[in-house]
Design an enzyme around this catalytic site. Sequence first.
Site, PDB file in Angstrom:
ATOM      1  N   HIS A 209      30.697  37.810  33.842  1.00  0.00           N
ATOM      2  CA  HIS A 209      31.058  39.089  34.459  1.00  0.00           C
ATOM      3  C   HIS A 209      32.375  39.643  33.930  1.00  0.00           C
ATOM      4  O   HIS A 209      32.788  40.727  34.318  1.00  0.00           O
ATOM      5  CB  HIS A 209      31.189  38.924  35.973  1.00  0.00           C
TER       6      HIS A 209
HETATM    7  C1  UD1 Z   1      36.328  41.050  40.368  1.00  0.00           C
HETATM    8  C2  UD1 Z   1      37.741  40.593  39.993  1.00  0.00           C
HETATM    9  C3  UD1 Z   1      37.662  39.406  39.065  1.00  0.00           C
HETATM   10  C4  UD1 Z   1      36.821  38.295  39.661  1.00  0.00           C
HETATM   11  C5  UD1 Z   1      35.451  38.846  40.072  1.00  0.00           C
HETATM   12  C6  UD1 Z   1      34.661  37.794  40.792  1.00  0.00           C
HETATM   13  C7  UD1 Z   1      39.567  42.231  39.831  1.00  0.00           C
HETATM   14  C8  UD1 Z   1      40.362  43.052  38.914  1.00  0.00           C
HETATM   15  N1  UD1 Z   1      38.468  41.644  39.306  1.00  0.00           N
HETATM   16  O1  UD1 Z   1      35.683  41.467  39.165  1.00  0.00           O
HETATM   17  O2  UD1 Z   1      38.966  38.907  38.823  1.00  0.00           O
HETATM   18  O3  UD1 Z   1      36.677  37.273  38.727  1.00  0.00           O
HETATM   19  O4  UD1 Z   1      35.634  39.967  40.949  1.00  0.00           O
HETATM   20  O5  UD1 Z   1      33.312  38.091  40.825  1.00  0.00           O
HETATM   21  O6  UD1 Z   1      39.880  42.132  40.996  1.00  0.00           O
HETATM   22  N2  UD1 Z   1      29.554  45.642  42.239  1.00  0.00           N
HETATM   23  C9  UD1 Z   1      28.437  45.752  43.018  1.00  0.00           C
HETATM   24  N3  UD1 Z   1      28.436  45.131  44.242  1.00  0.00           N
HETATM   25  C10 UD1 Z   1      29.488  44.434  44.708  1.00  0.00           C
HETATM   26  C11 UD1 Z   1      30.631  44.334  43.917  1.00  0.00           C
HETATM   27  C12 UD1 Z   1      30.641  44.934  42.682  1.00  0.00           C
HETATM   28  O7  UD1 Z   1      27.447  46.380  42.633  1.00  0.00           O
HETATM   29  O8  UD1 Z   1      29.418  43.882  45.832  1.00  0.00           O
HETATM   30  C13 UD1 Z   1      29.532  46.273  40.897  1.00  0.00           C
HETATM   31  C14 UD1 Z   1      30.068  47.688  40.881  1.00  0.00           C
HETATM   32  O9  UD1 Z   1      29.331  48.413  39.934  1.00  0.00           O
HETATM   33  C15 UD1 Z   1      31.479  47.506  40.376  1.00  0.00           C
HETATM   34  C16 UD1 Z   1      31.339  46.326  39.433  1.00  0.00           C
HETATM   35  O10 UD1 Z   1      30.339  45.492  40.020  1.00  0.00           O
HETATM   36  O11 UD1 Z   1      31.974  48.646  39.740  1.00  0.00           O
HETATM   37  C17 UD1 Z   1      32.604  45.537  39.215  1.00  0.00           C
HETATM   38  O12 UD1 Z   1      33.132  45.099  40.474  1.00  0.00           O
HETATM   39  P1  UD1 Z   1      34.710  44.846  40.640  1.00  0.00           P
HETATM   40  O13 UD1 Z   1      34.965  44.291  41.985  1.00  0.00           O
HETATM   41  O14 UD1 Z   1      35.491  46.031  40.240  1.00  0.00           O
HETATM   42  O15 UD1 Z   1      35.031  43.781  39.524  1.00  0.00           O
HETATM   43  P2  UD1 Z   1      34.385  42.380  39.220  1.00  0.00           P
HETATM   44  O16 UD1 Z   1      33.861  42.441  37.837  1.00  0.00           O
HETATM   45  O17 UD1 Z   1      33.463  41.984  40.315  1.00  0.00           O
HETATM   46  N1  UDP Z   2      28.742  31.532  42.632  1.00  0.00           N
HETATM   47  C1  UDP Z   2      27.769  31.551  43.611  1.00  0.00           C
HETATM   48  N2  UDP Z   2      26.563  32.164  43.343  1.00  0.00           N
HETATM   49  C2  UDP Z   2      26.301  32.747  42.141  1.00  0.00           C
HETATM   50  C3  UDP Z   2      27.296  32.703  41.133  1.00  0.00           C
HETATM   51  C4  UDP Z   2      28.508  32.101  41.414  1.00  0.00           C
HETATM   52  O1  UDP Z   2      27.967  31.014  44.697  1.00  0.00           O
HETATM   53  O2  UDP Z   2      25.205  33.299  41.965  1.00  0.00           O
HETATM   54  C5  UDP Z   2      30.066  30.948  42.938  1.00  0.00           C
HETATM   55  C6  UDP Z   2      30.503  29.813  42.048  1.00  0.00           C
HETATM   56  O3  UDP Z   2      30.120  28.586  42.636  1.00  0.00           O
HETATM   57  C7  UDP Z   2      32.010  29.964  42.005  1.00  0.00           C
HETATM   58  C8  UDP Z   2      32.240  31.426  42.249  1.00  0.00           C
HETATM   59  O4  UDP Z   2      31.018  31.971  42.727  1.00  0.00           O
HETATM   60  O5  UDP Z   2      32.636  29.251  43.051  1.00  0.00           O
HETATM   61  C9  UDP Z   2      32.680  32.105  41.002  1.00  0.00           C
HETATM   62  O6  UDP Z   2      32.732  33.462  41.186  1.00  0.00           O
HETATM   63  P1  UDP Z   2      32.884  34.482  40.004  1.00  0.00           P
HETATM   64  O7  UDP Z   2      32.354  33.882  38.771  1.00  0.00           O
HETATM   65  O8  UDP Z   2      32.308  35.749  40.493  1.00  0.00           O
HETATM   66  O9  UDP Z   2      34.459  34.702  39.918  1.00  0.00           O
HETATM   67  P2  UDP Z   2      35.640  33.966  39.142  1.00  0.00           P
HETATM   68  O10 UDP Z   2      35.657  32.545  39.551  1.00  0.00           O
HETATM   69  O11 UDP Z   2      35.419  34.168  37.687  1.00  0.00           O
HETATM   70  O12 UDP Z   2      36.852  34.712  39.588  1.00  0.00           O
END
Ligand code: UD1
Ligand code: UDP
Length: 439
Positions: A209
């Site tokens: 992601h």
């Molecule tokens: C965010 C965090 C990242 C973390 C990740 C965990 C920041 C800057 N980024 O990134 O550090 O590793 O979460 O997963 O805080 N969206 C949905 N549904 C949701 C959430 C998001 O559809 O419930 C989609 C939207 O299109 C959104 C995109 O995902 O624009 C990105 O979501 P966003 O929360 O901005 O960043 P992440 O990539 O999730």
């Molecule tokens: N995870 C989960 N279900 C999924 C994918 C990830 O429960 O389908 C959990 C995983 O075990 C880990 C966390 O989500 O603890 C990681 O989240 P993500 O990769 O979104 O964020 P990051 O750790 O990179 O900030």
Amino acid sequence: MKIGVVLGTRPEIIKMAPIVDEIIKRGIDLTFIHTGQHYDKEMSDNFFRDLEIPVPDYNINVGSGYHGKQTALMMRGIEEILMDEKPDIVLVQGDTNAVLAGALVASKLHIAVGHVEAGLRSFDMTMPEEVNRRICDVTSTMYFIPTEQSAINLLADGYSRKNLFITGNTVVDACFRHLEIAKKRGFEEESLADLDIDNMDNILTLTMHRAENVDIKSRVTNIINALNELTDMNIIFPIHPRTKKTLQDFGLFDELNNLNHVHIIKPIGYLDFLQLISKSTLILTDSGGLQEEAITLDIPVLTLRYNTERPETVAVGGNILVGSDKEVILKNANRILNDKEFADKMKNAKNPYGQGDAAIKTVDAIQDFYDNGLLDIKAPEDIMYSFERKMDLVNEDISVKDFEEKNNSLIHMVYDGQKMRFPVDDLKLKGMFVIFDEY
Ligand code: UD1
Ligand code: UDP
């Protein structure tokens, strides 16, 4: 004492859960705030259920958006709540925008900030996460740090050792506790049950992601080209909503989804996910938390990045950085699959993230600071006298604590001739270089 907890995304819920649990168990007042950055049921609500913690008292519902606006909306919401609730400390976890917003607002209200998972550094300022974690560190009073190496990053930035607590990572607490529960329960998610994961071999769990991967077409294309050729593996890909959206925008989703050995499913709950990874031969990911969980559960991990703020996992041999380079991904994935000795070596890498008691250590340290009045953030009333930063080679048989008392000083850095050491009170200093402030 009242503790505020601010979180906003899936990994924060998972890693904060053991601390929330510990706060509740001890009967400490809790103000629990969700920014609403993640809002899909699969990215948020399901985790409160799976990790058995209450849903937050407040949800600011910021939703998705550009960083500036999203962070500003979080700050406005958090400020209103904190002004009303007045916690003694606000805890934030990791490096998301919730961390930035929570830390800035609390510190401006003169509320102590506790940074959980502090001290990580990728040294890559193009990552929003690196900006967030560094700014949070500047505003924090207490730092809960997963490893000695991360603690040394903070010492190098000049933070006082008195505020640094090496606790391990709460992800280990979450993993250990919930894997057992998960195994007893079995798979709940229909897509996994349908795939008959229990009887599947050569599972590769894939997650990605990171903006620097999924938002750049050439990088995702390279990764997909590698997946294309990994036909000996069953690739299970619980897809992050961001990734689904960009793959669709790039016109790559259907191509990947049509491969027989690739199973794209929606994000799954924590109990299902823990079971899935524990049955995997290999994890391919750009996730931070997953690098830690892999090493905790003894699963080889290939990280789809060119750097990591979790270098300990690479140093101990459980994690290999493969970037988005097709040939490097293929070479390492095939080796893990076919070379048992190589795979076993990765599996046996020692977990650097502690024993699963990070939440207990964190709340113990907070209680201690509170009892000693160290959470009161006040303008200084003492006349500040000057100090001199010095360096010395210690010749006497003396511990850190005794050295500091004898020299009226605070030790910052210790070098034992080979590596930097974290100056715990009872570390013996004979033969070591120290950098210290003498008052
Ligand atoms: C965010 C965090 C990242 C973390 C990740 C965990 C920041 C800057 N980024 O990134 O550090 O590793 O979460 O997963 O805080 N969206 C949905 N549904 C949701 C959430 C998001 O559809 O419930 C989609 C939207 O299109 C959104 C995109 O995902 O624009 C990105 O979501 P966003 O929360 O901005 O960043 P992440 O990539 O999730
Ligand atoms: N995870 C989960 N279900 C999924 C994918 C990830 O429960 O389908 C959990 C995983 O075990 C880990 C966390 O989500 O603890 C990681 O989240 P993500 O990769 O979104 O964020 P990051 O750790 O990179 O900030």
